[in-house]
Write a protein that holds these residues in place. Structure first.
Motif, short mmCIF file in Angstrom:
data_model
loop_
_atom_site.label_atom_id
_atom_site.label_comp_id
_atom_site.label_asym_id
_atom_site.label_seq_id
_atom_site.Cartn_x
_atom_site.Cartn_y
_atom_site.Cartn_z
N GLN A 158 0.84 -1.19 0.00
CA GLN A 158 0.00 0.00 0.00
C GLN A 158 0.88 1.25 0.00
O GLN A 158 1.86 1.33 0.74
CB GLN A 158 -0.90 0.02 1.23
N PHE A 159 0.51 2.20 -0.82
CA PHE A 159 1.16 3.51 -0.86
C PHE A 159 0.11 4.56 -0.55
O PHE A 159 -0.98 4.54 -1.13
CB PHE A 159 1.73 3.81 -2.25
N ARG A 172 6.33 5.74 -9.77
CA ARG A 172 7.14 4.67 -10.41
C ARG A 172 7.27 3.47 -9.47
O ARG A 172 7.21 2.33 -9.91
CB ARG A 172 8.52 5.20 -10.79
N GLN A 173 7.43 3.72 -8.17
CA GLN A 173 7.52 2.62 -7.21
C GLN A 173 6.20 1.85 -7.13
O GLN A 173 6.20 0.64 -6.92
CB GLN A 173 7.91 3.14 -5.83
N CYS A 174 5.10 2.54 -7.32
CA CYS A 174 3.79 1.87 -7.27
C CYS A 174 3.62 0.87 -8.40
O CYS A 174 2.78 -0.03 -8.31
CB CYS A 174 2.66 2.90 -7.36
N LEU A 175 4.38 1.02 -9.45
CA LEU A 175 4.30 0.11 -10.59
C LEU A 175 5.08 -1.19 -10.35
O LEU A 175 4.91 -2.15 -11.09
CB LEU A 175 4.80 0.80 -11.86
N LEU A 176 5.91 -1.22 -9.32
CA LEU A 176 6.77 -2.38 -9.08
C LEU A 176 6.05 -3.58 -8.48
O LEU A 176 6.25 -4.71 -8.93
CB LEU A 176 7.97 -1.98 -8.21
N PRO A 177 5.21 -3.42 -7.46
CA PRO A 177 4.58 -4.60 -6.87
C PRO A 177 3.53 -5.21 -7.79
O PRO A 177 2.88 -4.51 -8.58
CB PRO A 177 3.90 -4.07 -5.60
N GLU A 178 3.35 -6.51 -7.64
CA GLU A 178 2.31 -7.21 -8.40
C GLU A 178 0.92 -6.72 -7.97
O GLU A 178 0.03 -6.54 -8.77
CB GLU A 178 2.45 -8.71 -8.15
N ILE A 179 0.77 -6.53 -6.65
CA ILE A 179 -0.51 -6.06 -6.10
C ILE A 179 -0.23 -4.77 -5.34
O ILE A 179 0.53 -4.75 -4.38
CB ILE A 179 -1.10 -7.10 -5.13
N CYS A 180 -0.84 -3.69 -5.80
CA CYS A 180 -0.58 -2.38 -5.20
C CYS A 180 -1.89 -1.65 -4.96
O CYS A 180 -2.75 -1.62 -5.84
CB CYS A 180 0.31 -1.56 -6.13
N GLU A 181 -2.02 -1.11 -3.76
CA GLU A 181 -3.13 -0.19 -3.50
C GLU A 181 -2.53 1.20 -3.37
O GLU A 181 -1.64 1.42 -2.54
CB GLU A 181 -3.89 -0.54 -2.23
N LEU A 182 -3.02 2.11 -4.16
CA LEU A 182 -2.51 3.47 -4.18
C LEU A 182 -3.60 4.42 -3.71
O LEU A 182 -4.71 4.41 -4.22
CB LEU A 182 -2.08 3.84 -5.61
N THR A 183 -3.25 5.22 -2.73
CA THR A 183 -4.13 6.29 -2.27
C THR A 183 -3.38 7.60 -2.48
O THR A 183 -2.27 7.77 -1.96
CB THR A 183 -4.48 6.13 -0.78
#
Length: 142
Positions: free
Chosen positions: A83-84, A100-111
Motif C-alpha cells: 500500500q502507498f 514509479r515505485q507503485c508500478l513495481l509490486p504485483e498487487i498495489c493499492e494506491l491512495t
C-alpha cells in the motif's frame, strides 16, 4: 547520489547550526502548503513534540539513512500486497518517483491525498486510518 548528499548536508546543519534550527526547518517541510495554511496549530504541535529530540539522535538517524540499502527490488518479489499513501504536496519525496515505485509490486493499492504533504497520517488521520484498515482487511482475507 543526491539523497546521500542531502543527508550529509543535514548532519552538517545539525552539527554546525544546532538541532533546534534544523528541526524548525525540517518540520514545516513535512507538511503540504494547504495544511500549513489551514492547520497551523498542527505544525506547532509537531514542533513541540520534535524539540526534545537530541542532536545525537538526529545525526544517528541520518547516518542510518545514508547506510540503508536500496530495497526497491523487494517491492517486485513475493507477490505481497503493498500500500502507498502519497501526498500530492510532499516536498521530501517527489510524486513521480513514488508513482514509479507503485508500478513495481504485483498487487498495489494506491491512495493519493490531495492537499497533503509527507505526513499524511498527521494531516488526515481519519482518512489514512480508514485506508490502512481497509487494506489490512483486504490482506487478511487473501
Amino acid at each position: 547520489e543526491e539523497r546521500i548528499k542531502n543527508r550529509r548536508k543535514a548532519i552538517r546543519l545539525i552539527t554546525d547550526g544546532g538541532r533546534e534550527g534544523f528541526i524548525k526547518t525540517l518540520v514545516p517541510n513535512l507538511y503540504g502548503d494547504s495544511t500549513k495554511e489551514a492547520q497551523p496549530d498542527l505544525l506547532i504541535k509537531h514542533l513541540e513534540m520534535a524539540m526534545p529530540i537530541e542532536a545525537a539522535a538526529l545525526i544517528h538517524y541520518y547516518e542510518a539513512m545514508i547506510q540503508r540499502a536500496d530495497h526497491q527490488n523487494l517491492l517486485q518479489q513475493g507477490g505481497l500486497p503493498i500500500q502507498f499513501i502519497i501526498g500530492m504536496e510532499d516536498q521530501l519525496l517527489p510524486y513521480t518517483s513514488l508513482i514509479r515505485q507503485c508500478l513495481l509490486p504485483e498487487i498495489c493499492e494506491l491512495t493519493i491525498v490531495p492537499r497533503c504533504g509527507h505526513s499524511s497520517m498527521m494531516e488526515y488521520p481519519a482518512h489514512c486510518a480508514e485506508r490502512l484498515k481497509g487494506f489490512a482487511n483486504y490482506v487478511y482475507k487473501r
